[in-house]
Design an enzyme around this catalytic site. Structure first.
Site, PDB file in Angstrom:
ATOM      1  N   TYR A 233      17.748  -5.898   9.098  1.00 44.25           N
ATOM      2  CA  TYR A 233      17.259  -6.679   7.966  1.00 44.25           C
ATOM      3  C   TYR A 233      16.225  -5.846   7.198  1.00 44.25           C
ATOM      4  O   TYR A 233      15.116  -5.601   7.687  1.00 44.25           O
ATOM      5  CB  TYR A 233      16.608  -7.989   8.424  1.00 44.25           C
ATOM      6  CG  TYR A 233      17.564  -9.018   9.005  1.00 44.25           C
ATOM      7  CD1 TYR A 233      18.940  -8.857   8.967  1.00 44.25           C
ATOM      8  CD2 TYR A 233      17.072 -10.173   9.603  1.00 44.25           C
ATOM      9  CE1 TYR A 233      19.795  -9.802   9.497  1.00 44.25           C
ATOM     10  CE2 TYR A 233      17.920 -11.132  10.141  1.00 44.25           C
ATOM     11  CZ  TYR A 233      19.281 -10.932  10.094  1.00 44.25           C
ATOM     12  OH  TYR A 233      20.131 -11.876  10.628  1.00 44.25           O
ATOM     13  N   SER A 234      16.614  -5.432   6.004  1.00 52.64           N
ATOM     14  CA  SER A 234      15.742  -4.611   5.146  1.00 52.64           C
ATOM     15  C   SER A 234      15.240  -3.367   5.877  1.00 52.64           C
ATOM     16  O   SER A 234      14.100  -2.941   5.706  1.00 52.64           O
ATOM     17  CB  SER A 234      14.561  -5.437   4.609  1.00 52.64           C
ATOM     18  OG  SER A 234      15.030  -6.506   3.816  1.00 52.64           O
TER      19      SER A 234
END
Length: 344
Positions: free
Chosen positions: A62-63
């Protein structure tokens, strides 16, 4: 908040958990989800803890690690009040060993996650995908080592096929290694494939479901209607291609029933859709996401009440689909139910 046992484990988790995919959003997918910084994250976590929601789910991908970093910063000083779930296996770089579940990759991924989260242990580590190139014995023996070292408390998986999960459970049983107690799955009124094989497997083997995207990739917010364009603020403009496909007419038929039940109960469309999930077998926790306080408070309103059996039946009827082979043969015959009683 209601608390439920996570599969066949001793860990109690809240019926609703919080998905931190909106934290630190970067890139075409995650920036569309949200760009919550540490200050905003602390406020959202405050609201969650006040409501009894203490499980926070993230992933290294995630990111590119930013979600874990923001979550770690936001829980400083209160690690003992929260449960942390994170995931690994998906690519975190272009190198040959930057993806997968090999021994070296799992050890490095765990150490990196601990550093980003600012903690000495992870309550639940899940494999984000099945790594067909690494023997399950290598995967499970490594997870066993990490559990024995105190760095992991429990282990689970996400988005596994039935045979992948069952092969892993059998190997864990054979060698006395930690069994997967959680399966993070896509499940919603517009996506009920989980019920065909993975739900019966979860019930039989004691694997609890952590449900991701309970609103069907943003389609069950109550803002999408037949004959109307997508709302300007819908993230589907940027992210529809990344999510599970849904036929328009199927969606509209389900939304019609959600609308009617929303009027009967005084609850919002998302609250009704999430409450339906909370009444399904094997569901340990439904992961909710929120880009702001208003969305979070609305989603938290999905607990503390229940749809009636009649309302559940109407939602079932609107959302049911014929199962694919080999699940549909004989189901219409009376004798089949004696051999395979339905889970739902």
């Amino acid at each position: 908040m209601e608390y439920r046992r996570l599969g066949h484990s001793g860990l109690m988790v809240p019926a609703l958990s919080f998905g931190a995919g909106t934290f630190g959003g970067t890139g075409p997918l995650f920036s569309a989800w949200g760009t919550t910084d540490a200050r905003e994250a602390r406020r959202l976590i405050d609201i969650c803890l006040e409501a009894g929601l203490n499980l926070f789910d993230t992933a290294d991908v995630y990111s590119n690690g930013a979600s874990e970093e923001v979550l770690g910063e936001a829980i400083k000083g209160r690690r003992d009040k929260v449960l942390i779930s994170t995931k690994t296996t998906l690519p975190m770089g272009d190198g040959p060993n930057d993806a997968g579940s090999s021994r070296g990759r799992l050890i490095k991924a765990t150490e990196d996650a601990l550093r980003r989260l600012g903690t000495d242990h992870i309550d639940l580590l899940q494999l984000h995908a099945f790594d067909a190139g690494t023997p399950v014995e290598e995967v499970l023996s490594t997870l066993d080592m990490l559990v024995r070292a105190g760095k992991l408390r429990h282990v689970g998986v996400s988005n596994f096929a039935g045979w992948e999960l069952m092969k892993s459970l059998a190997a864990a049983e054979r060698h006395g290694w930690p069994r997967y107690v959680a399966h993070q799955v896509y499940y919603s009124l517009v996506g009920r494939d989980y019920e065909w094989e993975l739900m019966p497997l979860g019930r039989d083997q004691g694997v609890g479901a952590l449900v991701w995207s309970p609103l069907g990739w943003g389609r069950l917010t109550g803002k999408i209607r037949r004959g109307q364009p997508l709302p300007a603020g819908s993230r589907l403009h940027e992210t529809a291609e990344f999510g599970p496909p849904v036929e328009d007419e199927q969606l509209y038929a389900i939304v019609d029933v959600l609308d009617a039940i929303s009027g009967e109960t005084g609850k919002s469309v998302p609250q009704v859709a999430i409450n339906w999930l909370l009444q399904r077998p094997t569901v340990s926790s439904v992961i909710i996401g929120a880009r702001n306080e208003q969305q979070l408070r609305d989603n938290l309103g999905a607990v503390g009440w229940n749809l009636t059996a009649e309302q559940v039946a109407r939602l079932d009827a609107a959302s049911v689909r014929t199962a694919p082979y080999p699940y549909f043969p004989y189901r219409r015959q009376a004798g089949f139910a004696r051999l395979n009683p339905p889970v739902v």
